[in-house]
Design a protein around this motif. Structure first.
Motif, short mmCIF file in Angstrom:
data_model
loop_
_atom_site.label_atom_id
_atom_site.label_comp_id
_atom_site.label_asym_id
_atom_site.label_seq_id
_atom_site.Cartn_x
_atom_site.Cartn_y
_atom_site.Cartn_z
N ARG A 91 -3.75 0.67 6.11
CA ARG A 91 -3.04 -0.60 6.28
C ARG A 91 -3.25 -1.23 7.66
O ARG A 91 -4.37 -1.43 8.06
CB ARG A 91 -1.55 -0.43 5.95
N ASN A 145 8.99 5.26 5.49
CA ASN A 145 8.20 4.20 4.84
C ASN A 145 9.11 3.40 3.90
O ASN A 145 10.29 3.72 3.73
CB ASN A 145 6.99 4.77 4.10
N ILE A 173 4.55 0.35 -7.40
CA ILE A 173 4.18 0.01 -6.03
C ILE A 173 2.70 0.28 -5.78
O ILE A 173 2.05 -0.41 -5.02
CB ILE A 173 5.05 0.82 -5.03
N VAL A 218 13.97 -6.93 -6.70
CA VAL A 218 12.72 -6.40 -6.17
C VAL A 218 11.67 -7.50 -6.12
O VAL A 218 11.40 -8.15 -7.13
CB VAL A 218 12.20 -5.23 -7.04
N ASP A 251 14.91 -5.58 -2.24
CA ASP A 251 13.71 -4.87 -1.77
C ASP A 251 12.57 -5.88 -1.68
O ASP A 251 11.98 -6.28 -2.68
CB ASP A 251 13.34 -3.74 -2.74
N GLY A 253 9.76 -5.42 0.20
CA GLY A 253 8.45 -4.75 0.33
C GLY A 253 7.66 -5.37 1.45
O GLY A 253 7.60 -4.88 2.56
N SER A 287 8.79 -2.91 4.25
CA SER A 287 7.80 -1.96 4.75
C SER A 287 7.33 -2.39 6.13
O SER A 287 6.97 -3.55 6.33
CB SER A 287 6.65 -2.01 3.75
C1 LIG Z 1 5.11 -1.66 -0.79
C2 LIG Z 1 6.43 -1.75 -1.42
C3 LIG Z 1 7.32 -0.68 -1.33
C4 LIG Z 1 6.94 0.62 -0.67
O1 LIG Z 1 6.67 0.50 0.68
P1 LIG Z 1 5.77 1.62 1.41
O2 LIG Z 1 5.93 1.32 2.85
O3 LIG Z 1 4.39 1.45 0.90
O4 LIG Z 1 6.36 2.94 1.04
C5 LIG Z 1 8.54 -0.81 -1.94
N1 LIG Z 1 8.89 -1.95 -2.59
C6 LIG Z 1 8.07 -3.01 -2.67
C7 LIG Z 1 8.52 -4.23 -3.39
C8 LIG Z 1 6.81 -2.95 -2.09
O5 LIG Z 1 5.98 -3.99 -2.16
#
Ligand SMILES: *Cc1c(COP(=O)(O)O)cnc(C)c1O
Length: 467
Positions: A91, A145, A173, A218, A251, A253, A287
Motif C-alpha cells: 500500500r 489495521n 474487503i 459500510v 466503516d 475503510g 484504514s
Molecule cells: C479496507 C477496508 C477495511 C479493512 O481495512 P484494512 O486496513 O485493510 O484492514 C474495512 N472496511 C472497509 C470498508 C474497507 O474498505
C-alpha cells in the motif's frame, strides 16, 4: 562395484569439504546450508531417473534453493504497476520523515514511556489525540489495521446483540475477508436488511428490535453500484439510530479526511471522515494506509464513552498497533494536521501528479532506453498514456489518466521476469503482450533506476534468445 546409482551419491560430509561451501556458509549460515544440502541430496535420491549427481550439481541445486529463499524476503521494489495503493506491494509508500521515525523507533524508544514524568505512558494517547483533531471527533483510538478496528468496535459495542447491515454493503474487503464473517467473529449477530441494490430507511426501522445494538453502515470502498440503486444517507440513519436508542457505526475503510478545500481530486467522490462525524455517526472507522497514506493502521473515532469502551475491551490488546507503525503514523498525522500532506505524503503527491508531467518523464525514459539498446535489441520502447485506479480498496471506478513506458516486440513474460530480478526489482504489468511500466506509481527520483533496469533486462532477454 555397487550397481545402485544412489550409492554413488556424495555424503554431506564430502560436500562440506568442497571448496565452494565456505562462501555459502558465510552468506546463509551453516544450518541453512546443511538443510539445503540434505534437501538437494534427497531430491537426487528420489528423482525418478535416479541419475547420480556430482558434488557440484548438488551444491548448485542447494545454492539456488538458498537464493530462492532469499528472494522471498520482504524487500524494496519499484512499483511500476500504476496502482499507487497496491495492497500486494505494501500500500502507501511512507514519507521521508515517517521512514526516519520508523528507523528511530527500531531501538529502545518511548513507545509506552512518558519522558516528562519518567513514568509509564500510554502507547496510543498522542496518536489518538492527533486523529481526533484531524477527524474533528471528540475522541479516537488507533489499532493494527482497519479490519481490527471493525472487529474491536463490534466486539466492544455489540457482542451478543444484533448488528443491522444493508444487503448492498455486505462487502468482501479482499483476501477473502468478508463482512458477515467479521461480525460473526466479533460475537455479534448480523441482521441483513434491504436488497442488493436498494435499502431504504424503513428497511432499517423494521429490523430494529429489543436486542439491536447498532446499525453498521459500510462504505463500498472497492466496488461501484450503478443503475436502479438507492441507499440511505448517513443523516437519516443517525436520526433513526438516535430515536431508537441504538448506535450508528460507519466503516469508511478509505475516503477523505475532509471534503472540499485542496483535497485530492482523485478521491473527490469518496466520503469524508469529518462529514460523517459531523452528521452524527457515533463511531467512524477507517484504514490508516488507505485514507492517510500512512502505515498500516486502523482508526476508531467517535464519542469519548464509546471509544473508551473499545480501548478497555480485551481485544484492544490483541489488536494493538506495533511501535514501528505507530512511529510512522504519528508523523503522517502531523503532516496532515500541518496541511503539508499533499506534498509530504508520497501517496498523495503521486495521485496528484498531472498526466502531462508523467508523459514528459515516460518520453524521456523511452528515448534513453531506446538509445542504449539500439544496436543489440529488437524491442520497441515507446511512451504512451494509461488509465489506472487508486487501488488498495479506495475510490473504485475513479480513473486516473497517466503515462507509461511500453516495451513491445519482446517476450513480455521474460522481460517482466527479468525486471523482477533487478536490484531493486521493478514490478510492471503486461497488457496485450506489452510490458507496461506505469509512472503513476513511480516517484521521479526512481526514473534513473527504472531506465537502468529496463536497459539491463531488455538486453539480457535478447541475449538469451539464439539469434
Ligand atoms: C479496507 C477496508 C477495511 C479493512 O481495512 P484494512 O486496513 O485493510 O484492514 C474495512 N472496511 C472497509 C470498508 C474497507 O474498505
Amino acid at each position: 562395484m555397487n550397481s545402485d546409482p544412489r550409492a554413488r551419491l556424495p555424503s554431506v560430509s564430502q560436500m562440506l569439504a568442497h571448496a565452494n561451501i565456505g562462501r555459502l556458509i558465510g552468506a546463509y549460515g551453516r544450518t541453512a546450508v546443511l538443510d539445503a544440502l540434505r534437501d538437494a541430496l534427497e531430491l537426487s535420491r528420489t528423482a525418478g531417473s535416479l541419475q547420480p549427481r556430482d558434488v557440484d550439481g548438488i551444491i548448485d541445486s542447494a545454492r539456488s534453493s538458498l537464493e530462492g529463499a532469499e528472494a522471498r524476503l520482504v524487500q524494496r521494489v519499484i512499483n511500476a504497476t500504476g496502482i499507487v495503493l497496491h495492497t500486494n506491494l505494501g500500500r502507501a509508500p511512507l514519507s521521508e520523515a515517517a521512514r526516519a521515525a520508523v528507523a528511530d523507533a527500531t531501538g529502545p524508544s518511548s513507545v509506552e514511556y512518558d519522558l516528562t514524568t519518567g513514568a509509564r505512558g500510554s502507547r496510543t494517547a498522542y496518536s489518538s489525540e492527533l486523529v481526533a483533531r484531524l477527524c474533528k471527533a471528540p475522541s479516537a483510538t488507533v489499532v493494527n489495521n482497519g479490519a481490527a478496528a471493525l472487529v474491536l468496535a463490534v466486539a466492544a459495542l455489540a457482542a451478543g446483540r444484533e448488528v443491522i447491515v444493508s444487503r448492498g454493503e455486505l462487502v468482501e474487503i479482499g483476501g477473502s475477508f468478508r463482512l458477515p464473517d467479521i461480525i460473526g467473529a466479533s460475537g455479534a449477530r448480523l441482521v441483513e436488511v434491504g436488497t442488493t441494490n436498494r435499502t431504504n430507511v424503513d428497511d432499517y426501522r423494521a429490523a430494529i428490535g429489543p436486542n439491536t445494538a447498532m446499525i453498521l453502515k459500510v462504505h463500498r470502498s472497492n466496488f461501484l453500484q450503478v443503475g436502479f440503486v438507492a441507499d440511505t444517507p448517513i443523516a437519516r440513519l443517525v436520526e433513526l439510530a438516535r430515536s431508537s436508542g441504538i448506535l450508528l457505526v460507519h466503516d469508511l475503510g478509505s475516503g477523505l479526511i475532509e471534503q472540499g478545500g485542496d483535497d485530492l481530486q482523485a478521491l473527490d467522490e469518496e466520503p469524508a471522515v469529518a462529514d460523517s462525524v459531523a452528521a452524527g455517526s457515533d463511531i467512524v472507522i477507517f484504514s490508516g494506509d488507505k485514507l492517510l497514506g500512512g502505515p498500516q493502521a486502523g482508526i476508531i473515532a467517535g464519542t469519548a464513552e464509546l471509544v473508551q469502551r473499545c480501548r478497555r475491551h480485551p481485544l484492544a490488546r490483541v489488536t494493538r498497533i506495533d511501535k514501528l507503525q505507530l512511529a510512522a503514523l504519528e508523523v503522517t498525522l502531523l503532516q496532515h494536521l500541518r496541511g503539508t500532506a499533499t506534498d509530504d505524503v508520497p501517496a498523495l503527491s503521486l495521485l496528484r501528479t498531472p498526466a502531462a508531467a508523467l508523459a514528459a518523464r515516460a518520453s524521456c525514459i523511452a528515448v534513453e532506453v531506446t538509445a542504449q539498446i539500439q544496436a543489440e535489441a529488437s524491442a520497441t520502447v515507446t511512451s504512451g498514456s494509461t488509465e489506472t485506479y487508486v487501488g488498495g480498496g479506495s475510490a473504485p471506478g475513479k480513473v486516473l489518466t497517466g503515462a507509461a513506458v511500453n516495451c513491445a516486440g519482446i517476450d513480455a513474460g521474460a522481460l517482466a521476469a527479468a525486471l523482477r530480478r533487478q536490484t531493486p526489482p521493478v514490478i510492471g504489468r503486461i497488457a496485450h503482450d506489452v510490458v507496461v511500466i506505469d509512472l503513476r506509481s513511480v516517484p521521479p527520483h526512481e526514473d534513473a533506476a527504472v531506465t537502468r533496469a529496463l536497459v539491463d533486462s531488455i538486453l539480457s532477454v535478447c541475449a538469451s534468445i539464439p539469434q
